[in-house]
Design an enzyme around this catalytic site. Structure first.
Site, PDB file in Angstrom:
ATOM      1  N   HIS A   3      30.968  93.263  26.696  1.00  0.00           N
ATOM      2  CA  HIS A   3      31.384  91.940  27.273  1.00  0.00           C
ATOM      3  C   HIS A   3      31.121  92.097  28.731  1.00  0.00           C
ATOM      4  O   HIS A   3      31.887  93.013  29.041  1.00  0.00           O
ATOM      5  CB  HIS A   3      32.717  91.707  26.731  1.00  0.00           C
ATOM      6  CG  HIS A   3      33.095  90.266  27.541  1.00  0.00           C
ATOM      7  ND1 HIS A   3      32.582  89.378  27.165  1.00  0.00           N
ATOM      8  CD2 HIS A   3      34.222  90.156  28.405  1.00  0.00           C
ATOM      9  CE1 HIS A   3      33.435  88.285  27.959  1.00  0.00           C
ATOM     10  NE2 HIS A   3      34.198  88.554  28.582  1.00  0.00           N
ATOM     11  N   ASP A  30      36.426  85.744  25.023  1.00  0.00           N
ATOM     12  CA  ASP A  30      37.272  86.217  25.879  1.00  0.00           C
ATOM     13  C   ASP A  30      37.781  84.911  26.572  1.00  0.00           C
ATOM     14  O   ASP A  30      37.623  85.081  27.835  1.00  0.00           O
ATOM     15  CB  ASP A  30      36.863  87.267  26.711  1.00  0.00           C
ATOM     16  CG  ASP A  30      37.983  87.721  27.689  1.00  0.00           C
ATOM     17  OD1 ASP A  30      39.112  87.664  27.385  1.00  0.00           O
ATOM     18  OD2 ASP A  30      37.439  88.072  28.932  1.00  0.00           O
ATOM     19  N   ASP A  48      32.010  90.092  32.183  1.00  0.00           N
ATOM     20  CA  ASP A  48      32.294  88.919  32.910  1.00  0.00           C
ATOM     21  C   ASP A  48      31.252  88.317  34.113  1.00  0.00           C
ATOM     22  O   ASP A  48      30.888  89.219  34.869  1.00  0.00           O
ATOM     23  CB  ASP A  48      33.672  89.067  33.431  1.00  0.00           C
ATOM     24  CG  ASP A  48      34.467  89.102  32.305  1.00  0.00           C
ATOM     25  OD1 ASP A  48      34.484  88.097  31.259  1.00  0.00           O
ATOM     26  OD2 ASP A  48      35.787  89.600  32.446  1.00  0.00           O
ATOM     27  N   HIS A  92      34.525  81.735  32.203  1.00  0.00           N
ATOM     28  CA  HIS A  92      35.718  81.739  31.895  1.00  0.00           C
ATOM     29  C   HIS A  92      36.700  82.460  32.698  1.00  0.00           C
ATOM     30  O   HIS A  92      38.050  82.674  32.548  1.00  0.00           O
ATOM     31  CB  HIS A  92      35.903  82.139  30.346  1.00  0.00           C
ATOM     32  CG  HIS A  92      35.576  83.356  30.138  1.00  0.00           C
ATOM     33  ND1 HIS A  92      34.637  84.009  29.244  1.00  0.00           N
ATOM     34  CD2 HIS A  92      36.185  84.687  30.417  1.00  0.00           C
ATOM     35  CE1 HIS A  92      34.574  85.080  29.124  1.00  0.00           C
ATOM     36  NE2 HIS A  92      35.460  85.691  29.957  1.00  0.00           N
TER      37      HIS A  92
END
Length: 838
Positions: free
Chosen positions: A203, A324, A205, A529
């Site tokens: 993951h 997430d 970001d 997000h």
């Protein structure tokens, strides 16, 4: 560009910086001839993230926090291999999680320096490594399976025998010790054992504790490492949900930019996609916030994401992958259906602060009845390390045991990138089918969901939103980002409406498809997000605000071009008649409103106009309202405003003490209560400062009572009446509000400007209303949602602060009051009080 620079000598122990700088190192290696037949690694350890380049290609990401500190030069040094070579190391002066000063989520330390702590050429003893992994698994089994399980004792005694057999000074004893471990690992499970589907995961970001630009390199560092692992572990699968990230940063250049900077890596990724190992998942342009983007924005996330995957890899995604984000709108199942997706994976609801979500595998039903098969990895993480403890937790924690016998296990370092490691794979190879442990198989999202679909007959259904009972502050944090998002969504909507009408009417007009795609992708990027929620560093906020500025600028130009084409004849005739005004309505209903337009002398004048749905009108003689607005000051300083539809009364502090619907005489403000009441709360969460507002903040409510300028009339009536007042908020902030009532209008408008200088405070405005209902209604994407106004259960009071889009409403039979906004998302309705978080 890097290799032609002039290099100076560097020493281990030396520091480099400051934060966000890049340093290049030229590493000249000479492998001793005596190391023939040995496995040789180049070891590099520093506080910063690094990338090894060889022959002008990236070959290995280096991150101490991600347990990647070596590059394998050769697995068995041959005489024919080069013994002298030159590598380059690209060092970013930031860690895996940025450069927070004092704590991970603190603002970055601009002067932080990273230290080179190790740079060595070493022989790697593969036999010792394999022994250590064997012992780790056996000792974990002994410790974690429990005294009631005979396998824990078998593992313990086997480990003890291995220690007895193995002489660390005599490598010839290692195989016998490893044979003992292999005997345990080869004892198989029964057919009923739970199966864990292990999928490599990383993951990343798009922006969070680092700026957008650094994410480009994070992707390269992570993915080149994954590709390197795949070359030596053909069974490895890797789910990648952010392939659309890098190209979005450079708009029109898109994937061309990636190919120009990392062409070798890109080609290798495409090869592994074709082999089914590097698996694109997600279906959206970025992993967006699941609550705040509009319905149209969410559709565009899927449209751009699915189109990208189809063009680049020849397939669309069948799974929506959003592990997430801070809650999931009840509209998402319908949107997924419309975009060819029937499967959904996340794990964020495991973060709930109050209630434990009751399922890990279930059907999620949206507001129209659409259902998607949903899976939460029961280990409650997307960053597993392949440990015995984690696979046991995955089975023990699974709330749907008995209904399904399969679950996901996402392994690899995440958030800041990193991805899987060789040790994670080696651990799971030993647990693939070992009696006493769940069966662990390297799998794919499609394999997991396919078997879950076959087992789905007894699954439960969850109806409505998946509300995260945490991070409620993200509905309000960074007000300028929230405002920019809403404004730019509206601008792009208007441009498309007007451009579509122009195309229909004018065959010469070119629909601005490429320009709109560029602007949409900028907006979609900012809906990531950690950006739209405001849970990012200041560097990211500055980038986001620049992108909004660009959308506003380019959007206004496209809007003007569409209007010029659509209304060319009218505009030419208007030039001959300075008293006429062209008014456009981009909403799908007829509107009668007061507008402001330039008068003959250049001054702004008001006009009451009626414009048809999705259309325009040339206004020459404005309409006359059946009843003008009357504004009157009373002896006690209060002011009344009335327009024949509603009547309002405001005191000198700007409180709304009365709001009546004139045809029924119904009063909406309870006796003795103040609406438009500003209130200040303490905002000191437990940890996640930009993310959270805790329920205990409600106990610190302080009404704002410091008056700077009392209520005064600014427009005395006619087509519009208005009043204005100013307050001091907290110690240093000011608030000025103009309250406006237009002719024929059934609502009051509150134009509020706050000069905000408070820290750890939370400003809201409250409207107590004379309406009784156990549910309030909130606008969401393409629909609305009802939430309770009481706190009967823990599920109710955990929603003390919720999100909404443009309105929330409290209604009973025959009467209701709605609170509308143009740039806010945080809200609540408790009992009869509607509250908007500012």
């Amino acid at each position: 560009e890097a290799v032609v620079q002039e290099f100076r000598p560097a020493q281990v122990g030396e520091s480099f910086g400051p934060t966000w700088e890049t340093c290049w190192f030229k590493v000249e290696l000479s492998i001793p001839l005596a190391w023939a037949g040995r496995e040789v690694h180049f070891v590099w350890e520093s506080d910063g993230e690094g990338m090894v380049w060889r022959d002008a290609q990236p070959v290995q990401g280096l991150t101490k926090e991600g347990e990647k500190t070596s590059y394998i030069l050769t697995r068995s040094l041959k005489e024919s291999e080069p013994h002298s070579l030159t590598l380059y190391v690209e060092l970013a002066c930031n860690g895996l999680f940025g450069a927070g000063k004092g704590s991970m989520i603190a603002p970055p330390d601009p002067d932080r320096r990273v230290t080179l702590s190790k740079a060595e050429l070493v022989v790697f003893n593969r036999d010792v490594y394999e022994l250590l992994v064997d012992l780790e698994i056996l000792l974990d089994m002994a410790q974690l399976l429990g005294e009631e399980n005979q396998r824990s004792f078998q593992a313990l005694y086997t480990a003890n025998q291995m220690v007895n057999v193995c002489d660390v000074t005599d490598p010839s004893t290692f195989p016998a010790a490893r044979d003992l471990a292999a005997a345990i690992f080869s004892q198989r499970n029964g057919e009923s054992q739970h199966t864990i589907h292990a999928v490599g995961h990383c993951h990343i970001d798009s922006a969070w504790l680092w700026p957008y630009e650094e994410t480009i390199r994070k992707c390269a560092r992570s993915w080149v490492t994954v590709v390197h692992l795949m070359e030596h572990n053909p069974e490895l699968t890797f789910a990648c949900s952010q392939l659309g990230l890098i190209p979005v940063l450079w708009q029109a250049q898109q994937f061309e930019w990636v190919r120009s900077w990392y062409p070798g890596l890109y080609a290798r990724i495409q090869d592994f996609v074709a082999k089914g190992q590097f698996i694109p998942v997600g279906g959206t342009w970025v992993e967006m916030d699941g609550n705040l983007p509009s319905g149209e924005s969410m559709v565009r996330q899927f449209l751009q994401g699915q189109r990208f995957f189809k063009e680049q890899f020849g397939r669309i995604c069948s799974e929506f992958w959003l592990p997430d984000t801070f809650g999931y709108s009840a509209q998402l199942p319908q949107l997924m259906h419309g975009c060819g997706i029937r499967r959904f994976l996340t794990q964020k609801l495991s973060w709930n602060l109050v209630n434990s979500f009751p399922h890990h595998t279930f059907f999620w039903e949206g507001i129209d009845g659409s259902q998607v098969l949903t899976h939460f990895p029961p280990g409650d993480s997307y960053g597993m390390h392949g440990r015995v403890q984690e696979v046991l937790k995955t089975v023990k924690n699974n709330k749907d045991k008995g209904r399904v016998n399969h679950s996901a296990f996402l392994f690899g370092f995440g958030d800041g990138g990193g991805g899987p490691t060789q040790k994670m794979l080696d651990r799971m190879k030993r647990m693939s089918d070992t009696d006493g442990l769940p069966r662990v198989q390297i799998s794919t999202p499609d394999q997991l969901f396919s078997v879950l679909e076959k087992e789905s007959s007894q699954l439960c259904t969850w109806v409505g939103e998946l509300f995260l009972e945490l991070h409620n502050g993200t509905y309000t944090t960074q007000a300028q980002i929230k405002k920019g998002n809403r404004e730019c969504e509206r601008i792009l909507h208007d441009v498309e409406v007007l451009s579509a009408l122009a195309v229909a009417q004018d065959s010469v007009f070119q629909y601005p498809a490429s320009q709109l795609q560029r602007l949409w992708r900028l907006l979609l990027l900012n809906q990531f997000h950690d950006v739209l929620p405001g849970s990012c560093i200041q560097l990211v906020v500055e980038d986001a605000l620049q992108y909004y500025t660009e959308i506003r600028r380019a959007g206004a130009q496209l809007q003007e071009e569409a209007v010029q084409s659509l209304c060319r004849d009218l505009l030419q005739s208007e030039a001959r008649s300075t008293q006429s005004t062209l008014v456009l309505n981009t909403l799908p209903w007829e509107r009668t409103e007061v507008i402001s337009r330039p008068g003959p002398d250049g001054a702004e004048t008001l006009a009451l106009v009626t414009v048809p749905s999705m259309g325009y009108a040339l206004v020459q003689e404005p309409s006359v309202p059946p009843q003008p607005v009357a504004v009157r000051k009373q002896e006690d300083g209060s002011i009344t405003m009335e327009n024949g539809v509603i009547a309002a009364c405001l005191d000198t502090m700007g409180h709304l003490t009365s709001l009546r619907l004139l045809d029924s005489g119904r009063e909406s403000v309870p006796d003795g209560c103040y609406a438009n009441q500003f209130a200040l709360f303490d905002d000191v969460p437990l940890y996640w400062d930009a993310w959270d507002v805790m329920d205990y903040h409600l106990e610190t409510r302080k009404p704002v009572t410091a008056l700077l300028k009392p209520l005064e009339i600014t427009l005395a009536g006619g087509l519009r009446g208005s009043v204005r007042f100013s307050l001091q908020v907290g110690k240093s902030s000011t608030l000025t509000q103009e309250i406006i009532l237009d002719a024929m209008c059934p609502y009051l408008r509150f134009q509020t400007q706050v000069e905000w200088k408070e820290a750890h405070k939370f400003l809201k405005v409250e409207f107590p209303v004379q309406v009784r209902s156990t549910n309030a209604t909130y606008e969401i994407q393409f629909g609305h949602l009802q939430r309770p106004t009481h706190w009967n259960t823990s599920w109710d009071w955990a929603r003390f602060e919720v999100w909404a889009h443009k309105w929330l409403d409290l209604s009973e039979h025959g009467f209701g009051v709605a609170l509308l906004n143009d740039c806010k998302y945080g809200a609540s309705a408790h009992r009869n009080i509607l509250s908007l978080s500012l």
